[in-house]
Design a protein around this motif. Structure first.
Motif, PDB file in Angstrom:
ATOM      1  N   MET A 193       0.819  -1.204   0.000  1.00  0.00           N
ATOM      2  CA  MET A 193       0.000   0.000   0.000  1.00  0.00           C
ATOM      3  C   MET A 193       0.860   1.264   0.000  1.00  0.00           C
ATOM      4  SD  MET A 193      -3.320  -1.006   2.259  1.00  0.00           S
ATOM      5  CE  MET A 193      -2.460  -1.276   3.757  1.00  0.00           C
ATOM      6  N   ALA A 196     -12.700  -2.366   8.927  1.00  0.00           N
ATOM      7  CA  ALA A 196     -13.290  -1.391   8.004  1.00  0.00           C
ATOM      8  C   ALA A 196     -12.243  -0.351   7.628  1.00  0.00           C
ATOM      9  CB  ALA A 196     -14.511  -0.736   8.643  1.00  0.00           C
ATOM     10  N   GLY A 197     -11.408   0.007   8.601  1.00  0.00           N
ATOM     11  CA  GLY A 197     -10.328   0.946   8.320  1.00  0.00           C
ATOM     12  C   GLY A 197      -9.322   0.354   7.349  1.00  0.00           C
ATOM     13  N   LEU A 207      -9.945  -1.568   4.974  1.00  0.00           N
ATOM     14  CA  LEU A 207     -10.499  -1.440   3.619  1.00  0.00           C
ATOM     15  C   LEU A 207     -10.193  -0.070   3.028  1.00  0.00           C
ATOM     16  CD1 LEU A 207     -13.994  -3.183   3.726  1.00  0.00           C
ATOM     17  CD2 LEU A 207     -11.889  -3.968   2.644  1.00  0.00           C
ATOM     18  N   ILE A 208     -10.233   0.957   3.874  1.00  0.00           N
ATOM     19  CA  ILE A 208      -9.904   2.297   3.373  1.00  0.00           C
ATOM     20  C   ILE A 208      -8.457   2.332   2.909  1.00  0.00           C
ATOM     21  CG2 ILE A 208      -9.606   4.725   4.009  1.00  0.00           C
ATOM     22  CD1 ILE A 208     -12.015   4.581   5.699  1.00  0.00           C
ATOM     23  N   PHE A 209      -7.564   1.780   3.727  1.00  0.00           N
ATOM     24  CA  PHE A 209      -6.153   1.792   3.343  1.00  0.00           C
ATOM     25  C   PHE A 209      -5.917   0.954   2.088  1.00  0.00           C
ATOM     26  CE2 PHE A 209      -5.633   2.851   7.927  1.00  0.00           C
ATOM     27  CZ  PHE A 209      -5.170   4.132   7.710  1.00  0.00           C
ATOM     28  N   THR A 211      -8.000   0.666  -0.335  1.00  0.00           N
ATOM     29  CA  THR A 211      -8.420   1.516  -1.446  1.00  0.00           C
ATOM     30  C   THR A 211      -7.332   2.527  -1.784  1.00  0.00           C
ATOM     31  OG1 THR A 211     -10.657   1.294  -0.596  1.00  0.00           O
ATOM     32  CG2 THR A 211     -10.287   2.981  -2.265  1.00  0.00           C
ATOM     33  N   VAL A 212      -6.741   3.113  -0.741  1.00  0.00           N
ATOM     34  CA  VAL A 212      -5.667   4.081  -0.968  1.00  0.00           C
ATOM     35  C   VAL A 212      -4.559   3.435  -1.788  1.00  0.00           C
ATOM     36  CG1 VAL A 212      -3.910   5.503   0.101  1.00  0.00           C
ATOM     37  CG2 VAL A 212      -6.120   5.255   1.213  1.00  0.00           C
TER      38      VAL A 212
END
Lengths: 178, 506
Positions: free
Chosen positions: B47, B394-395, B397-399, B401-402
């Motif tokens: 990431m 859930a957090g 998942l945000i990372f 996406t980043v």
């Protein structure tokens, strides 16, 4: 025991059906790859193996391994199978919520921007995860709180990219802040 | 001596304030993600790959190495206190470590893990310092046939030796190879398996697959199957070892180091084997064998933890000198090198000597930082274990996406990431190993190119692989790797293997 056979765990018949399906899917993928390989040139130059060599090899391996998996599944299940961790049955509700979050984000990110898209994804995903734990996710207030949390995770990550690294992520505005 | 001169130069580069800061941030971040379940070093480095557009190579390599290292230190904390190892390498630590913590000796387990990691990491770095340049010197002599054989060896070990089923290992590898085929053929430039989708022309990104398989797959799996699994957190105790515990630990550290290092060096795919091996050795040699599996034996933490770190450090040898990654994280660090247009291989020690030596020097520094971060400050990381599962995943998942979207700003990639996540769930549910997918994806195209170059050298004859002595030897090793474990397994079918003891205890 490492080499627990399927019969030791619950619902073996059903699991064997799924295992068969996985093997069959691998074989199907192999056929697709083989079909694709027919369209690749075999021009090999000096080497005797051209750009279509590995595709054919992969296609063949997919079919052979898939067939072997099907055979194992039909004759007592995958060998040396470690029963998976967690519950026997899946919590499909939870999966649906999370999937909705990820897919909505993918569909909307270029319209509503990175931060809002991710916050939305967070709201859905956290709800799904809570449901999987058997907790009912809150009403309007809880959802708003989740949105704020998601926003607070996504926004700094966004700023890191747009402001520090100079990478252009989509925003609702062109400012790089939102 | 030339070697010390270069190492000193490395220390000067790595010791600059900005690089020290990168190392520190890497170590701290690595420890954090190692402690947190659900995120591993591979996904984290994946990431963070976009930073390669802005940060200079030395700094980002120091940073990534810190994450890789730190995750191993942090992973042991979680497996001792929570019994949910995030990394395959800390699986064995969980066996005895969790038992020790249950019987009120969490502090001693944490101490022997951290100090053992430090001892093994430092010794292994010394070995890397001494051996890597030598390997690089000889690696220059290798041609395409030898490289192809080395990659074949990597494929063999990652599939046939690791994991419970060679068939499922090969299946995973082939899926990785299939994924690696998508895009332009390196040699002829021919388009393969794009299905007319323009996004596929560049091929599938390793980052995308790693994040999909590990981060998204893990999140989906947790929600699907593990929602009702309650994790119990062990109580902390003072991080301290008694004299007796020291005496029992240090031989285990040393043994673990020397078991772990060779396994990291050869393409044997990660630290699963050496840690189990070390566990078995300690169990045999221990003066208190009755503690194993009951109240928890300190050697059972010290040895495997040292073996793990030594193996991780040693993965640098094949990665830097041959350009062959032997673990998932190494594979992703390799693609970071490629982002800079640097191709790791024997020439690296000449063309990018400053970078290589700074990286090696930073390992010495990083180990000291990690010892400090993980011993006196361990209480800080334990707090991370209290983050509830739902917001954590859930957090993640945000990372995810980043990382995926930041790569080339295509929402197509996000849909693909989700699909690969679903595949990850299936693979985990049906006991397929995931490491071969990544290794196959990265090494597949490289191996194909080497094969075709080798065949060109041999003017189209396959005998080129046995006519060259080095290549023939490597081929023999491949065959041995395939055959020997099966013979050994036949021999000790009835004796208690560490692997079976492991899964009983877990």
């Amino acid at each position: 025991m490492a080499a627990l056979t399927d019969t030791d765990t619950g619902a073996p018949a059903q699991r064997h059906t799924y295992q068969t399906l996985i093997g069959a899917a691998a074989m199907a993928l192999g056929l697709v790859y083989a079909w694709g390989a027919t369209g690749i040139s075999s021009e090999a130059g000096y080497s005797g193996v051209g750009p279509n060599f590995l595709p054919w090899l992969v296609a063949a391996l997919l079919v052979v391994c898939g067939a072997a998996l099907v055979w194992q599944a039909r004759s007592g299940g995958f060998r040396n199978f470690e029963p998976p961790s967690g519950a026997e049955g899946g919590d499909w509700d939870a999966l649906a919520w999370i999937s909705a979050g990820v897919l909505l984000n993918a569909a909307a990110i270029e319209r509503v921007g990175f931060v809002l898209g991710c916050a939305l994804c967070y709201v859905f995903a956290v709800r799904g995860l809570r449901r999987s734990e058997g907790r009912v996710a809150g009403g309007l207030r809880g959802t708003a709180l989740d949105f704020a949390t998601g926003f607070l995770i996504a926004a700094p990550a966004y700023w890191l990219f747009t402001k520090l690294l100079g990478i252009n992520l989509p925003g609702l505005t062109g400012t790089g802040w939102l | 001596m030339d070697l010390w001169q270069q190492l000193l130069g490395g220390f000067i580069t790595a010791g600059s304030p900005i690089n020290l800061l990168w190392a520190f941030v890497g170590c701290a971040l690595g420890t954090a993600i190692g402690v947190l379940p659900g995120l591993g070093p591979a996904v984290t480095v994946a990431m963070l790959l976009p930073i390669t557009t802005q940060v200079e190579p030395t700094a980002s390599m120091i940073f990534f190495a810190g994450i890789y290292y730190g995750a191993m230190y942090g992973g042991s904390t979680t497996s001792i206190l929570l019994n949910t190892p995030g990394e395959t390498g800390s699986m064995v630590t969980a066996l005895e470590g969790f038992k020790m913590a249950k019987s009120g000796r969490a502090g001693a387990a944490l101490a022997t893990a951290a100090i053992g990691s430090f001892v093994a990491g430092t010794l292994a770095t010394v070995l890397v310092t001494l051996f890597a340049p030598v390997v690089a010197k000889y690696a220059v002599l290798l041609g395409p046939p030898e490289y192809f054989m080395l990659m074949l060896l990597a494929f063999t070990t990652v599939t046939a030796v690791l994991g419970r089923s060679a068939l499922r290992g090969v299946m995973a590898l082939v899926v990785g190879l299939a994924a690696g085929l998508v895009g332009l053929d390196q040699i002829s430039g021919q388009v393969r398996y794009t299905g007319g989708v323009p996004e596929f022309l560049d091929g599938l990104e390793v980052v995308l697959v790693a994040v999909g398989l590990f981060a998204v797959g893990e999140t989906l799996y947790t929600a699907l199957y593990e929602g009702r699994v309650k994790a119990s957190l062990n109580k902390m105790s003072k991080v301290h070892m008694t004299g007796a515990e020291w005496r029992r630990s240090w031989p285990a550290w040393l043994r673990g180091t020397f078991i772990g290092f060779p396994f990291g060096c050869i393409p044997a795919g990660g630290s699963e084997i050496p840690t189990f091996l070390s566990y078995g050795v300690e169990k045999k040699l221990s003066s208190q064998p009755q503690e194993f599996g009951t109240s928890g034996a300190i050697e059972g933490v010290a040895g495997p933890e040292a073996a793990n770190n030594a193996a991780i450090t040693a993965t640098l040898v094949p990665m830097l000198t041959l350009g062959i990654p032997t673990s998932t994280t190494a594979a992703i660090i390799l693609s970071a090198f490629q982002n800079y247009g640097i191709q790791p291989g024997p020439q690296l020690f000449q063309t990018s000597a400053a970078l290589v030596w700074a990286l090696i020097a930073s390992l010495y520094i990083g180990n000291v930082m990690l010892l400090v971060l993980n011993l006196p400050l361990v209480g800080l990381w334990v707090k991370l274990l209290k983050i509830p599962r739902a917001p954590l995943y859930a957090g993640i998942l945000i990372f995810a996406t980043v990382g995926v979207y930041g790569m080339r700003q295509s929402s197509f990639d996000l849909f693909l990431m989700y699909a690969i996540g679903l595949m990850g769930v299936l693979m985990r549910r049906f006991d397929f190993p995931t490491a071969p997918v990544i290794v196959g994806m990265i090494l597949g195209p490289m191996a194909e190119a080497q094969l075709r170059n080798a065949m060109s050298i041999g003017e189209g004859r396959w005998t080129v692989f046995v006519e060259r002595p080095a290549s023939a030897v490597l081929l023999a090793v491949v065959v041995a790797v395939l055959v020997l474990p099966r013979l050994l397994a036949l021999r000790r079918r009835n004796t208690d293997s560490p692997a079976s003891a492991a899964s009983t205890a877990a």
